[in-house]
Design a protein around this motif. Structure first.
Motif: not given
Length: 133
Positions: A117-123
């Motif tokens: 999992f990664e954060r994209v634009d904080g999500a």
């Protein structure tokens, strides 16, 4: 970091993800868009629940744009029966990446995976995973 195991199957009235809360107070709030999963594990649980509920739109919305398929064709005959979180690595509010190792049971078998999992634009979003034995 090892985590406690959540036993497969869920009691009536609880969320399919294995936590003791009702669906609406648990993964339902993520599915409806009224809240965002705060950790990689919470996103993993909500994605499992989306598979149980056949919510392809949520699954696509929470998939990393770099690895997201154009569409999903979910099998309406698939019966998911439980989720066990076996381990987590990072994935908290203080991280930008994380992993969740889990076993998702279905009628006739199970799927064992370490998801990234990664954060994209904080999500938090699902990137990909490795199947384990």
């Amino acid at each position: 970091m090892p985590r406690r195991s959540t036993r497969p199957t869920h009691p009536a009235g609880t969320c399919p993800c294995g936590l003791p809360e009702p669906y609406e107070a648990c993964c339902g709030r993520y599915h409806s868009g009224t809240a965002a999963a705060p950790t990689a594990e919470a996103l993993m649980r909500s994605r499992y629940c989306a598979f149980v509920r056949q919510d392809a739109a949520y699954l696509l919305r929470t998939w990393h744009p770099r690895t997201r398929p154009a569409s999903l064709d979910l099998d309406p005959g698939m019966r998911w029966t439980g989720l066990e979180i076996l381990a987590t690595g990072d994935g908290s509010a203080f991280h930008s990446v994380g992993t969740v190792t889990f076993r998702a049971s279905f009628r006739g078998g199970s799927l064992h995976e370490r998801s990234r999992f990664e954060r994209v634009d904080g999500a938090w979003v699902y990137v990909d995973g490795d199947f384990l034995e």
